[in-house]
Structure formats: structure tokens, C-alpha cells
Design an enzyme around this catalytic site. Structure first.
Site, short mmCIF file in Angstrom:
data_model
loop_
_atom_site.label_atom_id
_atom_site.label_comp_id
_atom_site.label_asym_id
_atom_site.label_seq_id
_atom_site.Cartn_x
_atom_site.Cartn_y
_atom_site.Cartn_z
N ARG A 99 0.94 -1.07 -0.08
CA ARG A 99 -0.01 0.08 0.09
C ARG A 99 0.88 1.13 -0.04
O ARG A 99 1.59 1.44 0.92
CB ARG A 99 -0.88 -0.15 1.23
CG ARG A 99 -1.99 1.14 1.40
CD ARG A 99 -2.35 1.34 2.77
NE ARG A 99 -2.20 2.86 3.16
CZ ARG A 99 -2.59 3.29 4.24
NH1 ARG A 99 -2.77 2.72 5.25
NH2 ARG A 99 -2.17 4.64 4.25
N HIS A 143 -2.68 10.94 1.12
CA HIS A 143 -2.07 10.67 2.71
C HIS A 143 -1.44 11.99 3.09
O HIS A 143 -0.51 12.19 3.70
CB HIS A 143 -1.01 9.62 2.67
CG HIS A 143 -0.81 9.05 3.99
ND1 HIS A 143 -0.86 7.59 4.09
CD2 HIS A 143 -0.49 9.45 5.31
CE1 HIS A 143 -0.76 7.49 5.50
NE2 HIS A 143 -0.37 8.23 5.97
N GLU A 188 -7.11 8.06 6.97
CA GLU A 188 -7.44 8.63 8.24
C GLU A 188 -7.75 9.99 7.91
O GLU A 188 -7.09 11.11 8.36
CB GLU A 188 -5.97 8.54 9.33
CG GLU A 188 -5.64 7.31 9.48
CD GLU A 188 -4.19 7.29 10.64
OE1 GLU A 188 -3.97 8.22 10.89
OE2 GLU A 188 -3.99 5.91 10.95
N ASN A 314 -6.93 1.24 10.34
CA ASN A 314 -5.54 1.39 11.04
C ASN A 314 -5.73 1.41 12.48
O ASN A 314 -6.63 2.15 13.16
CB ASN A 314 -5.07 2.71 10.52
CG ASN A 314 -4.68 3.03 9.12
OD1 ASN A 314 -4.80 2.03 8.25
ND2 ASN A 314 -4.56 4.12 8.48
N TYR A 316 -3.74 0.71 16.40
CA TYR A 316 -2.48 0.93 16.93
C TYR A 316 -2.20 0.55 18.34
O TYR A 316 -1.59 0.35 19.12
CB TYR A 316 -1.47 2.38 16.75
CG TYR A 316 -1.26 2.38 15.23
CD1 TYR A 316 -0.02 1.86 15.02
CD2 TYR A 316 -1.93 3.15 14.27
CE1 TYR A 316 0.65 2.14 13.86
CE2 TYR A 316 -1.22 3.24 13.05
CZ TYR A 316 0.03 2.74 12.68
OH TYR A 316 0.56 2.82 11.73
N GLU A 373 -3.25 -0.61 8.39
CA GLU A 373 -1.75 -0.24 9.10
C GLU A 373 -2.00 -0.74 10.60
O GLU A 373 -2.97 -0.86 11.25
CB GLU A 373 -1.88 1.52 9.52
CG GLU A 373 -1.32 2.12 8.03
CD GLU A 373 -1.26 3.42 8.60
OE1 GLU A 373 -0.67 3.75 9.72
OE2 GLU A 373 -1.30 4.27 7.68
C1 FCB Z 1 -0.72 6.61 11.09
C2 FCB Z 1 -0.43 7.41 9.99
C3 FCB Z 1 1.04 6.99 9.15
C4 FCB Z 1 1.92 6.68 10.36
C5 FCB Z 1 1.45 5.88 11.28
C6 FCB Z 1 2.34 5.71 12.63
O1 FCB Z 1 -1.60 7.63 11.84
O2 FCB Z 1 -1.30 6.97 8.80
O3 FCB Z 1 1.34 7.82 8.19
O4 FCB Z 1 2.38 7.96 10.74
O5 FCB Z 1 0.15 6.47 12.00
#
Ligand code: FCB
Length: 465
Positions: A99, A143, A188, A314, A316, A373
Site C-alpha cells: 500500500r 495521505h 485517516e 488502521n 495501533y 496499518e
Molecule cells: C498513522 C499514519 C501513518 C503513520 C502511522 C504511525 O496515523 O497513517 O502515516 O504516521 O500512523
């Protein structure tokens, strides 16, 4: 790529069974798409080459104090010149998909109008290199690096942005749409809208909530407009959008904290998801934003549905929300003290990924979900034997892959997983101070070294069906 061959030969053993890549791989179906994600401004460099116009990140990264280490993406990973080596690295790890995002101002320096043939050529060559290496491209059209010329005309807060973005989609699709079927319109949109236009910590650095809400609304409309353009040009196009949904929990059981967490989820995550799935803006989010004055001067109507072929997620971390007062949208989003965190200060919560996947599936029943992500920043260093022992990243990835497997087993239509990221890169307002790559980059020499996590990921993909 001198380091790659030696890294591949290395036998990295994972004594802990839950890290065992073969056992994890066995929990995913044949054809599962293991990949990597990057973005243009974070890796390409060549900021003023071959006719590229400036983007808002070229401008913002030069604002004194805006970036932790004062750096820009002028050079970044020099991927513009080294994409052949980088594609080979990904293919060597066994990636099935990649991607990447298109730098809009490389392709159209002023954002609209004249097309820069040399800029478009780059993506053409990249797509060909990926296909030749057996890696399926997934093209992200935006992006965050809006052409500066369009920001000067009002940026995404201007309703004309819908047409600008549709034009951009058409320019890219007409060039590579014959070879690319997987598309993403936005990455995002909440981060672009809120961090860039309300919090001021991302480009274009504005601090005005009604502007941020206009940007959010125009992105949702631009998604629909661009999707129509892509579908008209690309046979069998699969179109999605990547929404960042982390696990949101109230700091305590108090009524105030629970209300704050609900306002945050509704005013941020559902603010994009509900309209994309044809429901219009969520009631609770509307009430909270309105009460906080975020919608002053706006006349909102519901955007068209997104008609997503897949939902990009995405994920985290776990976000903990605590109310500051009883006022709407007056809360803090943070991390529980004492929790296990990455270098970003993000709470590591692999179970949250399963919960978010289950919740998205229950609530919206998307046709497919792709984890677009997931990854972790740690202060890696190269040992004297040339190896990067990033055990904590391996543990992070293994925990999240296992959690994704649980969601899959529970019926979530999960079809892919992209690690953020292949290379250490430019982490926005944190500059080069955070390393997310499975491949270490020495920014002084541009030398790439595969970390232990790259070996781990290679073994996971190789063991897959
Ligand atoms: C996300 C973003 C990516 C990167 C990661 C750590 O929010 O999409 O560009 O910065 O975090």
C-alpha cells in the site's frame, strides 16, 4: 542491498510459542494478503525534483518549532530513487501486497490542471516493478500531502475540493488503472481534518474546529466523487478508505468519563464510519460537536454513502478518555499510567484489535475488512554484529496478528494485513525520531538493514497457505 542476503540466511529463533510465525500463519486462510504500508511524503524525498510542486507538508515542516527535530521530508528514505531496491526488499520478505500513496503535487504540481508527466511516470514504474516482483499494489490517493496551491485556494475546507480530488483520482486512474485494481481514497480522514485543522499539530497547522468539520465533510463527499471516477475507469476496481479506529475506553466507570468516551467515539470514529455506511452523521456526535461550537456557521447535510468494497482499519493502541468537565467535548484522550507503551507513548493493546474488528463487523457489516496499518515505534539500534534485535516489535506484531486471527475465527471477513511500515521513515511532526520500519534506515547513508522483525514477518508469510 548487501545486508539483505545475510539477513535472510540468519536463523532467528523465537523461543516463545506465541511468537512462532508458522503457528500464527496457520490461523489465516489461503490467499490472505500480507503486506506493507507507506506514504509518499514519509519516504519518497525528491521534493523538488522532476517538476514536483510543493505540498502543505513541505510548507508546514519548515515552520519553526513544528517538527520535533526540525527536519523535513526533502530526502526522507530517498525512495523516489531507490524504489527498485525497496520493492526487492519487500519481495524478499515475501510481501503479497504493498500500500503506497501518490504525491498529488508530484502528479499535478498545482493540484489541478496541467499534469506532470515525469511525476506520473514514477508511479507507472513503481507499479510495474511491484507487479514484476509479484507484489500487488494498493494505491492510496491521499495521505495528507495536499498541494500547497490548493491550500492557497482554501484547501479541503472549500467545497471545490470535492471536484479537485475527483480530478486527481481520474489523472492517476487513467495512467495506472489498467494494472491496479485495489484503491484507497483517503487515509485517516479524521487525523487530516482534526490534527491538521483543529489541533494545528499537522499541516496545514490551523486551529479552528468549524474549519476541521468542513474538511471532514468535504473528504466524505470527495470519497464518493473519486470512487465514481475510479469505477468508471477501472474494471473490477476494489475501493476502500482507511479509518483509524483505536480501542476507546473511559478512564473510570464514572458517568462523566463514560459520556466523554462515547462523545469521542461518536464525534470522531462514527463521524466518518456512519456516513460511509449510509447512515448520515451520528446523533451523539452531532450533539457533542454542536454543543462545543464546532459546527458554528455550518449547514450540514448527510454525505452520500461510501459503497466500500472493503473497510481499511488502521489500529495501533488503546485510548483512555477522561472528562475534564461536564461540557461537551471537554476531555483528555491519553494513556493509562503504568501501561505498557511503545515509543510513541501509545498503550499496547493487542486484544483491542480483536474487539474493534468484532465491533466494526457487528455495527457496519462491511463486505471485507483489511487492516491497512498496524505497527510499533521503538528506538532500535544496529548492534556491532550488524543486526537489529527488535524483539519488542516482534512481540507487538505477533500479539496483534494473533488477535486478528481470533477475530477471523469469530467470523470477521478479514482479508489482509499491512504492517506500518517497511522502512523507518519521516514520522510527521516527530520527524525522524520514531522508527516504525521492519527495515532499518541509516538516514545519513540511506543504507537499509533488515531487522529481526523482517525475518519474523518473512517466516510468517512463507509459512502461510
Ligand atoms: C498513522 C499514519 C501513518 C503513520 C502511522 C504511525 O496515523 O497513517 O502515516 O504516521 O500512523
Amino acid at each position: 542491498m548487501p545486508s539483505a542476503a545475510t539477513a535472510y540466511d540468519r536463523a532467528v529463533t523465537n523461543p516463545e510459542p506465541h511468537l512462532d510465525p508458522a503457528a500464527l500463519a496457520a490461523r489465516f486462510p489461503a490467499g490472505f494478503s500480507w503486506g506493507f504500508a507507506t506514504s509518499a511524503y514519509q519516504i519518497e524525498g525528491a521534493a523538488a525534483e522532476d517538476g514536483r510542486g510543493p505540498s502543505i507538508w513541505d510548507t508546514f515542516s519548515r515552520v519553526p518549532g513544528a517538527i520535533a527535530d526540525g527536519e523535513t521530508g526533502d530526502l526522507a528514505c530517498d525512495h523516489y530513487h531507490r524504489f527498485g531496491e525497496d520493492v526487492a526488499l519487500m519481495a524478499g520478505i515475501g510481501a503479497k501486497a504493498y500500500r503506497f500513496s501518490v504525491s498529488w503535487s508530484r502528479v499535478q504540481p498545482a493540484g489541478i490542471g496541467p499534469v506532470n508527466a515525469r511525476g506520473l511516470d514514477f508511479y507507472d514504474r513503481l507499479v510495474d516493478a511491484l507487479l514484476a516482483a509479484g507484489v500487488e499494489p494498493l494505491v492510496n490517493l491521499f495521505h495528507w500531502d495536499l498541494p500547497q496551491a490548493l491550500q492557497d485556494r482554501g484547501g479541503f475546507a472549500d467545497p471545490q475540493a470535492v471536484g479537485w480530488f475527483a480530478e486527481h483520482a481520474g489523472v492517476v486512474a487513467s495512467r495506472i488503472g489498467d494494472r491496479v485494481s485495489d484503491w484507497m481514497t483517503f487515509n485517516e480522514p479524521a487525523v487530516f481534518a482534526f490534527l491538521g485543522h483543529a489541533d494545528g499539530i499537522h499541516a496545514p497547522g490551523l486551529r479552528d474546529w468549524p474549519t476541521a468539520m468542513r474538511v471532514a465533510d468535504n473528504q466524505l463527499r470527495a470519497h464518493a466523487a473519486a470512487s465514481a471516477v475510479i469505477r468508471a475507469q477501472v474494471r473490477d476496481a476494489r475501493i476502500g478508505v482507511a479509518i483509524d479506529v483505536n480501542q476507546v475506553v473511559p478512564a473510570t466507570d464514572s458517568e462523566r468519563d463514560r459520556r466523554a468516551a462515547e462523545q469521542w467515539s461518536s464525534g470522531r470514529d462514527a463521524w466518518f464510519l456512519d456516513p460511509l455506511f449510509g447512515r448520515g452523521y451520528p446523533q451523539l456526535g452531532l450533539e457533542a460537536h454542536r454543543a462545543a461550537g464546532h459546527l458554528d456557521g455550518l449547514e450540514l447535510s448527510d454525505p452520500p454513502a461510501g459503497e466500500l468494497d472493503y473497510l481499511g482499519l488502521n489500529y495501533y493502541r488503546r485510548d483512555t478518555v477522561s472528562a475534564r468537565s461536564d461540557r461537551a467535548f471537554d476531555f483528555e484522550v491519553g494513556t493509562r499510567a503504568g501501561s505498557n507503551q511503545t515509543q510513541m507513548g501509545w498503550e499496547i493493546a493487542p486484544d483491542g484489535l480483536r474487539e474493534v474488528l468484532l465491533e466494526l463487523n457487528r455495527e457496519y457489516a462491511p463486505r471485507e475488512i483489511v487492516i491497512t496499518e498496524n505497527g510499533a515505534a521503538y528506538p532500535d539500534s544496529v548492534d556491532s554484529d550488524g543486526r537489529v534485535r527488535d524483539d519488542r516489535r516482534v512481540a507487538y506484531l505477533a500479539g496483534h496478528v494473533a488477535s486478528a486471527a481470533e477475530a477471523l475465527a469469530a467470523g470477521v471477513p478479514l482479508t489482509g494485513y499491512h504492517v506500518w511500515s517497511v522502512l523507518d521513515n519521516y514520522e510527521w511532526s516527530l520527524g525522524y525520531t520514531r522508527r516504525f520500519g521492519l527495515v532499518h534506515v541509516d538516514f545519513a547513508t540511506q543504507r537499509r538493514i533488515l531487522k529481526d522483525s523482517a525475518d519474523w514477518y518473512r517466516r510468517l508469510i512463507a509459512a502461510g497457505r
